[in-house]
Enzyme design. Structure first.
Site, short mmCIF file in Angstrom:
data_model
loop_
_atom_site.label_atom_id
_atom_site.label_comp_id
_atom_site.label_asym_id
_atom_site.label_seq_id
_atom_site.Cartn_x
_atom_site.Cartn_y
_atom_site.Cartn_z
CB CYS B 265 -1.11 -0.05 1.10
SG CYS B 265 -2.21 0.97 1.16
CG HIS B 350 -4.27 -3.59 2.47
ND1 HIS B 350 -3.57 -3.50 3.65
CD2 HIS B 350 -4.79 -2.55 1.89
CE1 HIS B 350 -3.52 -1.86 3.33
NE2 HIS B 350 -4.18 -1.54 2.33
CD GLU B 352 -2.87 -6.52 4.90
OE1 GLU B 352 -2.26 -6.46 3.87
OE2 GLU B 352 -3.43 -5.19 5.27
#
Ligand SMILES: Nc1ncnc2c1ncn2[C@@H]1O[C@H](COP(=O)(O)OP(=O)(O)O)[C@@H](O)[C@H]1O
Ligand SMILES: Nc1ncnc2c1ncn2[C@@H]1O[C@H](COP(=O)(O)OP(=O)(O)O)[C@@H](O)[C@H]1O
Ligand SMILES: [Mg+2]
Ligand SMILES: [Mg+2]
Lengths: 1071, 375
Positions: B265, B350, B352
Site C-alpha cells: 500500500c 492488502h 494481509e
C-alpha cells in the site's frame, strides 16, 4: 483460455416438470445457458419434458425436444443430433442425474459426447454423501458424524451410538424427499422405512444432529484456470433443521465477522477444488455452532441450484449464464459484467441492500399432510424482496406472498405460542410477531426458536414501532412517522388497517407530505461504478435512480410466487409479452417478485422492477414510469385482482377491459350473460346461508358442486352428494358473506371436459386449441391430462364449442387471450367458466401449434388485428398428437389422499408428443414419472354403471398379455365376457385384499372408479398404497381407455422423437 | 432521538441519527464497499484523517472483539452508515459496536442515504467534510469543511507511526475451532518493519511465515535499520499522500540492493517514488474487499482487499529497472511491481486482508523466499 472452437453443438438437459424442490429456477438457468451459448455461436440442442418452460421455446434453441427425460429417449436424441458436448450443470438434480446415467451407460462415449461443466467423478464425489464426507475430512473440513445404512437394524444400532435426535437422508433423492429428523426410536423406525423405500439405491444416511446451529450458503464460481469467486453469501433466518428451501433466507450473511466469513470462504473454495468442479457455479452449505463457532460443512451441489438463482437475482450476477461460458472455456476475467460494462465478471459482487427470500407453502390443499418443517422441502414457491434494510425487505417479502389474508388478521392463539415457536411450521414467523406483541422477549423467543438474536431484534423493532403507530392516527401522523414507517417496510394497507382508514387515503396523505417511494438499482458493486441495467427496487431513500425513458412503454404485471394453480405457465406468458413488446418497438417493463423466474432476469425486459404485486407497489412504479399501457392478463389471477383498482386510479390497462374481466369473474353476473346468449351452463345459484344453500341444492338436484366465489385453482371446492355435506361445508369449509356468497352448481357426472384457448381482437376470434381432457369433468382442468387435437368429440359438438367461444369472446369484448372450460354431458355442451386471460394451457398450446399465443395477444392489445398475424381462421390445426399430463406432489405428503377432484393439486406438467394418441399419452406418463407397465397384472374395480366399459378395457389389457384381478362384482362382469380374471377382496371385506396385493408388488396397474358417493376408506387405502408403491392408479374409465391405447402403442411404436422445429416446419400458419 | 449531520465542502448536507460519541470531527469523506469487517476498517491506521461511509447498510450486527483490532484504537474520524445495530450478536463479541466507538470518541451518523452519498462522491470525487453530533447549523459545518486542509501534501504517516521501536512475535489466532491456521513456522528471519500506520495482521502474517519483527518509527534512517541487521525490510501501509514522505523515500532508496524489501500500500507507493516513479490521487480511491487483481507472472486472478486514495503511475516507471507484476482488472491501475535487479517487490493492495479475502497470502511466503535467497 479463450472460447473452445472444437465444440459446435451442445446438448442442454432441462429439469422436467415443476415439482417441490425443483421449480422454475431451472428454466431460468437453462434459458440463460442456452442464450449465452447461442450468442457465442454454438448450436444448442435442448431437451425438457416440461412444455410450460421458456427454455423449450423453439426460438431459444436450434433444436428443442419436449420428450421424456429418460435414457432411451435421450439416447435417441443424441443419436439424431450428435452433439459434441453435454452441459450437465444447468438442469437441476434431474439434469445432473441423467447426465451421470448417460455417462455410465456408455452412451456419451459411444457417440463421442463430452461432459462439460462438471465431470463425472466430481459429480459423484459431491453427490455421494459418504465420498463427500471423506473428501472433506481430507482437506480438514468437519462434517457431522454419520453412517450409511441399508436396514432398520443398522440404523437403530448407529442411532444409539450418536444419540437422538438424528437426521436421516435417503441417498439420491431430491429436496430431501423421504428424509427426516428422528427424535426417538419410533420416529427412526418410521422414517427409515420410508427412506429406504424412496431411495433408488435403498440407502439412508444417518447423521449427527446439529439442529439449531446457524445455517449458511455460499455461491461459488470457478473457471478452468482455477480462478474462484464467491458470488453471494446467504444466511438462513431459520436455523439448521429447516431445509434451506423452506427457510426464510437473507443475503448477504448478517451475523459473521470478516474472520468467520473468510474462514467459510476459504472452506468453500477448498471444497470446490477438492471435489474438482472445474468450471461453473456450485453451492456450498455450512452450519456454525452459535456458542463456539465450530463450523461443519453440510453439502455442496456441483451445479446451478435454487440458491444460485436466488443469488443471481440478489446480486445481479447471472450465475447460470457465466457458468455456461466458463464451461466452453472462457475465463472469468474474459467475461464482462454487463451491469457495469467496464468491469470483468471476475470479482465478488458487493451489495448495499438486504435481500430476503420467503417460501410459500400450500398445506391447505393437502388435508392430512404434516405441516412441520424439517429436512425435507415442502414449499411450492418463494418470493424475494429487496430493501435497504432487513426490516424493509422482510416486510416487503411478507406482502409479496399474497396470503389473501390482511396483515395481522391471521387467527393466532396465545396458548399455541410456545408450541408454534418450538416446532417450525409455515406460520412460525406470524407467531414470532404475535409472541412479541404478547410480551415475549427476544430472549424467550431465541430460546424456543434458536433464531439469531439479531434477526429477532429487527422483528421486535418493527413490532415496537407498530405499537407506537397504533397510538397515532392518519390526520395527526407526521412526515417523520410516515417516512419511518415506510423505511421500516410497513405497507399503506397496514397503516390503513391500524388507523382504520382507506388504504388510498394513507397514500394521498404521505404523498402530500412528500413521503414518496424512490427506486434504487441492483448494480453488483454498491454504486462504486455506474450501472447500465435498470434493475430496480423501491425504497424510501433521498434520491431516485429509476431515470425512466421517454419511449413508448408498456408494463407487464407478473404472477408472483409459484403456487399450485398459478405457476411457470404464466411466467412463460409474461416473458413472451415482453419479447413481443420489444419487437413492436415498445419499452417493456416487468414487475414481479419471484426469484425463480425468467421474467425476473434483468435481461428479459428493458426494465425490471423487483417488487411485490400489490396496489401500493404497482402504483408507485406507475407514478415513476408513466407507462402507456399496463398488461394484467398474463400473470394469472394476481394481476387480474388488481385490474379494477388500478383502472380506478386512472392506470391505462390495455387488453380486455377490467369491467369485462370482472363480469367474467363474477359468477352471478356471468350467469346472467350466459342466459342472454342462450349458452347453457350447469344450473346454479348462490347462497349466503346453509338453508339457502340446501334449498338451491334441492332445486337443482344432487350431486352439486359447492365453492366460494372468486376462487383460483379451485380452492375449497367440494362435490356434495347429499345435504349433510352441504351443511357441513357451509359450517366449516369456507367463510362467506353477502358480497362473497357460496356458489352452488349442478355437478355434471360422467361429463367430458374441454379447455379452449382463444385469441380475440374484438371482432375476429381465433381459436388456438380445443383440448379434450382425459379425465372427465370433476377433475380440475389443471389436474387432468388433456390432448390436442380432441380425440373422441363429435364434429358438431366441436363446432358448437367453437361457436360458443366466438360469441363469448365478442360478448366480453375480449382483446387478447381468453380461456373457456366446457363440459359435455349427454350431448349437451355446457360452459363451466371463462377466464378472460392467458391460461395455464397457453404454453402447451403454443408449443403444439407452433404459434406463440402471448406474442399475438400483445399485438392485439396494441391495436393489431388477428389478420395481421395469420390467415388461419376458426381453429388452429395441430400437426401431431400432443398430450399434457400433470405431476403431483403426493410422495412429499405421506398420508394425503391422492384422489383427484375439482380442487387443483398438481405442481407441474409434462407434454408427450406422438404420431398417435397412444404414443403421446405413453410418453406423457413416462415424463410424469408414472410410466405404464409393459407386463404384469391389472387390478380393476369399478362402480355399477362403468361395468360395460370395464369389460371393454379388460379385454384390451388381456390382449396385451396382462393378467386380470378384480373385486367380486367387476370380476363377474369380466368373466361373463369370457375373460379369465382372479377375484380379490375389497379392503373392508377381508384379506388378502387389493392393498395387500399392491404392497406385495403383485399389481402393476390399478383401475378404480368411485361408486359415486364420496370416496370411502377402501378406495383411499388403495390409492395411497398405489402412490407409495409407485403403481399407476387410474380413477376414470376414460383414463383407463387411454392407458390401454398407450400400452398398445408402447408395444407397437419404436422409441422416436421429434424436435418442435421440425414439427412446426410442417405447417406455417403464422407470419 | 439525537441527530447528526455530515456536511461536505461542496455544500451537500446529509442528516441522520447520532450514534457513537456526541462529538464533531472532520476529514476526507471516503467510502468502503466491503460487506464484512467494519471493525478492521475502524482500527486500520490508514483511515487516519478520514470519515468513512460503509456501503453495507447493516453495521454493528456482530459487535466488536479484542482479537479483530488492527491497531490499538480506531483511527477513523467518523462513521456514516445506513442502519446501526442496537445489539451485538456473535459468540466472539465482547463489546457492542456503539460502545466501542463512543468509548473512543468517534461520532456516528446513521439512517442516512449512504447510497446517494456514495454516488455523489463517485461522480464528484472524494472531498472534505465534517461530521457533527453537536452543531445543528449545516451552513456552519459546510464552512468548516472548506477550512480543513486537503489530504494532498499532508504527512499523516509520521503522525500515526509508533514513537519507539518495538518487537512483535504474535502469530495468527484461529477465530473458531474449525479454522485451519497452520502453526507458525519456526522463526528463521528477522524483519525490520517501517510503521507508517501498520496493520497488526501484517505483523501476525509475518510471524506466521517465520519472522521475528522489529517495528520501527516512520522517521528511522536506513543506517539505523541496517544496524538492526535484519534479513529483510518491510514497508507498511499507511494513511494519506506519499509525496510529502521525501525523507522515507530517500531512506528506502538507500535500502534497495542492501536488503530484501517488501512493501504494501503506502509502502508500495514509497517504493514507487524511490525508483523514480510518480504517484497521483485517484478520484474516489479503492476501498473494499472485492477488487480483481491479475498476477501477470502466474496469470491468475486474486480477489483483493483495498484501501488507498493514491496510486503509482505505471507510465512513470522505468520498465528496464522494474517489472509490473500486478494490475487491477477493474480500472487497469497499477497493483504491484518488482525490481529487476534487486530483491524488492511490493503491492498496492492488502495481501494481509483483514478485512477481505485470503487469496494473496502467498506474497508473505514470497518475501520469506526472497530473504532465504539472499542469505
Ligand atoms: N446434521 C444435521 N443436523 C440438523 N439439520 C440438518 C443436518 N443436515 C442437514 N440438515 C438440514 O436439512 C436440510 C437439507 O439438508 P441438505 O444436506 O442440504 O439436503 P438437500 O440436498 O435436500 O439440500 C439443510 O438445509 C439443513 O437445514
Ligand atoms: N358443474 C360442474 N360439473 C362438473 N365438474 C365441474 C363443474 N364445475 C366445475 N367442475 C370441475 O371443477 C374444475 C374447477 O372448476 P373451475 O370452474 O374451472 O374453477 P377454477 O377457477 O379453479 O378453474 C373444472 O376444471 C371441472 O373439472
Ligand atoms: Mg441443501
Ligand atoms: Mg378452470
Amino acid at each position: 483460455m479463450p472460447r473452445r472452437n472444437d465444440l459446435k453443438r451442445i446438448l442442454i438437459i432441462g429439469s422436467g416438470p415443476i415439482v417441490i424442490g425443483q421449480a422454475c429456477e431451472f428454466d431460468y438457468s437453462g434459458t440463460q445457458a442456452a442464450k449465452a451459448l447461442r450468442s457465442d455461436g454454438y448450436e444448442v440442442v435442448l431437451v425438457n419434458s416440461n412444455p410450460a418452460t421458456i427454455m423449450t421455446d423453439p426460438e431459444l434453441a436450434d433444436r428443442t425436444y419436449v420428450e421424456p427425460l429418460t435414457l432411451p429417449y435421450l439416447e435417441e436424441i443424441i443419436r439424431r443430433e450428435r452433439p459434441d458436448a453435454l452441459l450437465s450443470t444447468v438442469g437441476g438434480q434431474t439434469g445432473l442425474n441423467l447426465s451421470v446415467e448417460l455417462a455410465e451407460a456408455g452412451i456419451l462415449d459411444q457417440y463421442g459426447v463430452e461432459l462439460i461443466g462438471a465431470k463425472i467423478d466430481a459429480i459423484k464425489k459431491a453427490e455421494d454423501r459418504l465420498l463427500f464426507k471423506d473428501a472433506m475430512r481430507q482437506i480438514g473440513l468437519e462434517t457431522p458424524r454419520s453412517k450409511l445404512v441399508k436396514s432398520e437394524a443398522e440404523a437403530l444400532e448407529f442411532a444409539e451410538r450418536i444419540g437422538y435426535p438424528c437426521i436421516l437422508r435417503p441417498s439420491f433423492t431430491l429436496g430431501g424427499t423421504g428424509g427426516g429428523i428422528a427424535y426417538n426410536r419410533d420416529d427412526l423406525v418410521e422414517v427409515i422405512e420410508r427412506g429406504l423405500a424412496l431411495s433408488p439405491v435403498h440407502e439412508v444416511l444417518i447423521e449427527e444432529s446439529v439442529l439449531g446451529w446457524k445455517e449458511f450458503e455460499l455461491e461459488v464460481m470457478r473457471d478452468l484456470a482455477d480462478n474462484v469467486i464467491i458470488v453471494c453469501s446467504i444466511e438462513n433466518f431459520d436455523p439448521m433443521g429447516v431445509h434451506t428451501g423452506d427457510s426464510i433466507t437473507v443475503a448477504p450473511a448478517q451475523t459473521l465477522t470478516d474472520r468467520e466469513y473468510q474462514m467459510m470462504r476459504d472452506g468453500a473454495i477448498r471444497c470446490l477444488r477438492e471435489i474438482g468442479v472445474d468450471t461453473g457455479g456450485s453451492n456450498v452449505q455450512f452450519a456454525i455452532d452459535p456458542k463456539t463457532g465450530r463450523m461443519v460443512i453440510i453439502e455442496m451441489n456441483p451445479r446451478v441450484s435454487r440458491s444460485s438463482a436466488l443469488a443471481s437475482k440478489a446480486t445481479g450476477f447471472p450465475i447460470a449464464k457465466i457458468a455456461a461460458k466458463l464451461a466452453v472455456g472462457y475465463r472469468l476475467d474474459e467475461i464482462r459484467n454487463d451491469i457495469t460494462r467496464k468491469t470483468p465478471a471476475c470479482f465478488e459482487p458487493t451489495i448495499d441492500y438486504v435481500v430476503v427470500k420467503i417460501p410459500k407453502w400450500q398445506f391447505e390443499k393437502f388435508p392430512g399432510a404434516d405441516p412441520t418443517l424439517g429436512t425435507q422441502m415442502k414449499s411450492v414457491g418463494e418470493v424475494m424482496a429487496i430493501g435497504r434494510t432487513f426490516k424493509q425487505a422482510m416486510w416487503k417479502g411478507l406482502r409479496s406472498l399474497e396470503t389473501g389474508k390482511a396483515f395481522g388478521s391471521e387467527k393466532l392463539d396465545k396458548n399455541l405460542i410456545p408450541q408454534k415457536l418450538i416446532t417450525p411450521t409455515p406460520d412460525r414467523f406470524n407467531y414470532i410477531r404475535f409472541a412479541f406483541e404478547s410480551g415475549y422477549t427476544a430472549a424467550d423467543i431465541h430460546e424456543m426458536t434458536a433464531i439469531d438474536p439479531w434477526f429477532l431484534e429487527q422483528v421486535e423493532e418493527v413490532i415496537r414501532f407498530q405499537k407506537e403507530l397504533a397510538r397515532e392516527n392518519l390526520a395527526g401522523a407526521s412526515r417523520d412517522t410516515l417516512s419511518r414507517a415506510k423505511r421500516y417496510g410497513v405497507s399503506d394497507a397496514q397503516l390503513a388497517q391500524t388507523w382504520n382508514v382507506p388504504e388510498l387515503s394513507v397514500r394521498d396523505k404521505r404523498k402530500t407530505l412528500g413521503v414518496r417511494a424512490v427506486f434504487n438499482r441492483v448494480d453488483t458493486c454498491a454504486a462504486e461504478f455506474e450501472s447500465f441495467t435498470p434493475y430496480l427496487y423501491s425504497s424510501y431513500e433521498s434520491a431516485c435512480e429509476a431515470d425512466p425513458s421517454d419511449r413508448r412503454k408498456v408494463m407487464i404485471l407478473g404472477s408472483g410466487p409459484n403456487r399450485i394453480g398459478q405457476g411457470i405457465e404464466f411466467d412463460y406468458c409474461c416473458c413472451h409479452a415482453s419479447f413481443a413488446l420489444q419487437e413492436l418497438g415498445y419499452e417493456s417493463i416487468m414487475v414481479n417478485c419471484n426469484p425463480e423466474t425468467v421474467s425476473t432476469d434483468y435481461d428479459t425486459s428493458d426494465r425490471l422492477y423487483f417488487e411485490p404485486l400489490t396496489l401500493e407497489h404497482v402504483l408507485n412504479i406507475v407514478d415513476t414510469e408513466r407507462p402507456d399501457g399496463v398488461i394484467v392478463q398474463f400473470g394469472g389471477q394476481t394481476p387480474l385482482t388488481l385490474a379494477l383498482p388500478l383502472k380506478r386510479q386512472g392506470v391505462p390497462i390495455i387488453g380486455t377491459d377490467p369491467e369485462n374481466i370482472d363480469l367474467a369473474e363474477d359468477r352471478q353476473l356471468f350467469g346472467k350473460l350466459l342466459d342472454d346468449l342462450g349458452i347453457p351452463a350447469p344450473e346454479n345459484g348462490s347462497a349466503t346461508s346453509a338453508e339457502e344453500a340446501c334449498a338451491i341444492a334441492r332445486r337443482i338436484g344432487y350431486p352439486v358442486l359447492v365453492r366460494p366465489s372468486y376462487v383460483l385453482g379451485g380452492r375449497a371446492m367440494v362435490i356434495a352428494y347429499d345435504e349433510e355435506t352441504v351443511r357441513e361445508y357451509m359450517r366449516e369449509a369456507v367463510t362467506f358473506s353477502q358480497d362473497r356468497p357460496v356458489l352452488i352448481d349442478r355437478f355434471l357426472e360422467d361429463a367430458a371436459e374441454l379447455d379452449v384457448d382463444a385469441l380475440s381482437d374484438g371482432e375476429d376470434v381465433l381459436i388456438a386449441g380445443i383440448m379434450e381432457h382425459i379425465e372427465e369433468a370433476g377433475v380440475h382442468s389443471g389436474d387432468s391430462s388433456c390432448v390436442l387435437p380432441a380425440q373422441s368429440i363429435p364434429r358438431q359438438q366441436l363446432d358448437t364449442i367453437a361457436d360458443y367461444t366466438v360469441r363469448l369472446a365478442k360478448a366480453l369484448h375480449v382483446i387478447g387471450l381468453m380461456n373457456v372450460q366446457y363440459a359435455i354431458q349427454n350431448g349437451t355442451v355446457y360452459v363451466l367458466e371463462v377466464n378472460p386471460r392467458a391460461s395455464r394451457t397457453v404454453p402447451y398450446v403454443s408449443k403444439a401449434t407452433g404459434v406463440a399465443l402471448p406474442k399475438i395477444a400483445v399485438g392485439l392489445m396494441l391495436g393489431k388485428r388477428i389478420g395481421d398475424y395469420t390467415d388461419a381462421r376458426g381453429v388452429l390445426p395441430v400437426p401431431q398428437e400432443f398430450v399434457k399430463s400433470p405431476v403431483f406432489p403426493f410422495n412429499k405428503f405421506p398420508g394425503v389422499d391422492p384422489a383427484l377432484g375439482p380442487e387443483m393439486r398438481s405442481t407441474g406438467e409434462v407434454m408427450g408428443v406422438g404420431a398417435n394418441f397412444g404414443e403421446a399419452f405413453a410418453k406423457a406418463q413416462i415424463s410424469a414419472g408414472t410410466p405404464l407397465p409393459e407386463k404384469g397384472t391389472v387390478f380393476i374395480s369399478v362402480n355399477e354403471h362403468h361395468k360395460p366399459e370395464a369389460v371393454d378395457v379388460a379385454r384390451k389389457f388381456a390382449a396385451l398379455g396382462f393378467q386380470l384381478v378384480a373385486t367380486r362384482g367387476t370380476a363377474a362382469a369380466i368373466r361373463s365376457a369370457g375373460l379369465t380374471c382372479k377375484v380379490v377382496f375389497k379392503v373392508n371385506e377381508g384379506r388378502p385384499n387389493a392393498v395387500d396385493l399392491l404392497k406385495a408388488g403383485s399389481i402393476q396397474l390399478a383401475v378404480y372408479t368411485t361408486a359415486g358417493a364420496p370416496a370411502f376408506f377402501d378406495e383411499k387405502a388403495i390409492r395411497r398404497s398405489a402412490v407409495t408403491h409407485r403403481v399407476p392408479c387410474i380413477t376414470t374409465m376414460s383414463g383407463a381407455r387411454a392407458a390401454a391405447e398407450a400400452m398398445a402403442a408402447r408395444r407397437r411404436d419404436p422409441i422416436r422423437v421429434w424436435s418442435l422445429q421440425e414439427i412446426h416446419a410442417r405447417q406455417k400458419t403464422v407470419a | 432521538m439525537p441527530s447528526a449531520i455530515l456536511a461536505l465542502e461542496d455544500g451537500a448536507v446529509f442528516e441522520g441519527r447520532s450514534f457513537g460519541a456526541s462529538a464533531e470531527r472532520s476529514g476526507e469523506v471516503v467510502f468502503n464497499t466491503a460487506i464484512t469487517g467494519y471493525q478492521e476498517v475502524f482500527t486500520d491506521p490508514s483511515y487516519a484523517g478520514q470519515i468513512v461511509i460503509l456501503t453495507n447498510p447493516q453495521i454493528g450486527n456482530y459487535g466488536t472483539n479484542a482479537a479483530d483490532n488492527e491497531s490499538a484504537h480506531p483511527f477513523i474520524e467518523g462513521l456514516a452508515v445506513r442502519e446501526f445495530s442496537s445489539i451485538a450478536s456473535n459468540w466472539r463479541s465482547d463489546e457492542a459496536t456503539r460502545e466501542f466507538l463512543s468509548r473512543h470518541g468517534i461520532p456516528v451518523v446513521s439512517d442516512l442515504d449512504t447510497r446517494a452519498l456514495v454516488r455523489h462522491l463517485r461522480t464528484r470525487g472524494v472531498m472534505r467534510g465534517v461530521l457533527s453530533a453537536v452543531e445543528t447549523d449545516a451552513a456552519k459545518l459546510v464552512e468548516r469543511a472548506r477550512q480543513i486542509p486537503t489530504m494532498a501534501g499532508l504527512d499523516l504517516a509520521s503522525r500515526v507511526s509508533t514513537a519507539e521501536p518495538y518487537g512483535w512475535d504474535k502469530p495468527v489466532e484461529p477465530c473458531s475451532p474449525s479454522e485451519i491456521v497452520p502453526a507458525a513456522a519456526g522463526t528463521r528471519f528477522h524483519v525490520a518493519a517501517y510503521d507508517f500506520g501498520i496493520k497488526q495482521n501484517i505483523l501476525r502474517r509475518l510471524v506466521q511465515v517465520g519472522c521475528r519483527v522489529t517495528v520501527v518509527p516512520a522517521p528511522t534512517s536506513a543506517e539505523d535499520v541496517l544496524a538492526l541487521n535484519p534479513d529483510g525490510v518491510f514497508l507498511s501501509n499507511g494513511p494519506g499522500d506519499p509525496e510529502p514522505l521525501q525523507r522515507q523515500v530517500s531512506q528506502v532508496r538507500k535500502l534497495i540492493g542492501k536488503k530484501p524489501v517488501f512493501g504494501i500500500c503506502l509502502g508500495h507507493q514509497i517504493l514507487g517514488l524511490a525508483v523514480g516513479g510518480r504517484t497521483y490521487k485517484l478520484k474516489f480511491g479503492h476501498r473494499g474487499a472485492n477488487h480483481p487483481v491479475i498476477n501477470k507472472v502466474t496469470n491468475k486472478v486474486e480477489i483483493t482487499s483495498h484501501n488507498h486514495g493514491f496510486a503509482v503511475d505505471p507510465d512513470s516507471l522505468n520498465l528496464n529497472e522494474v517489472e509490473i507484476t500486478h494490475m487491477n482488472l477493474n480500472d487497469q491501475t497499477l497493483e504491484g511491481f518488482r525490481h529487476r535487479s534487486h530483491p524488492v517487490f511490493c503491492v498496492q493492495y492488502h495481501p494481509e486482508a483483514a478485512p477481505g479475502p485470503h487469496d494473496s497470502h502467498y506474497l508473505f511466503d514470497d518475501f520469506v523466499k526472497l530473504m532465504a535467497g539472499e542469505r
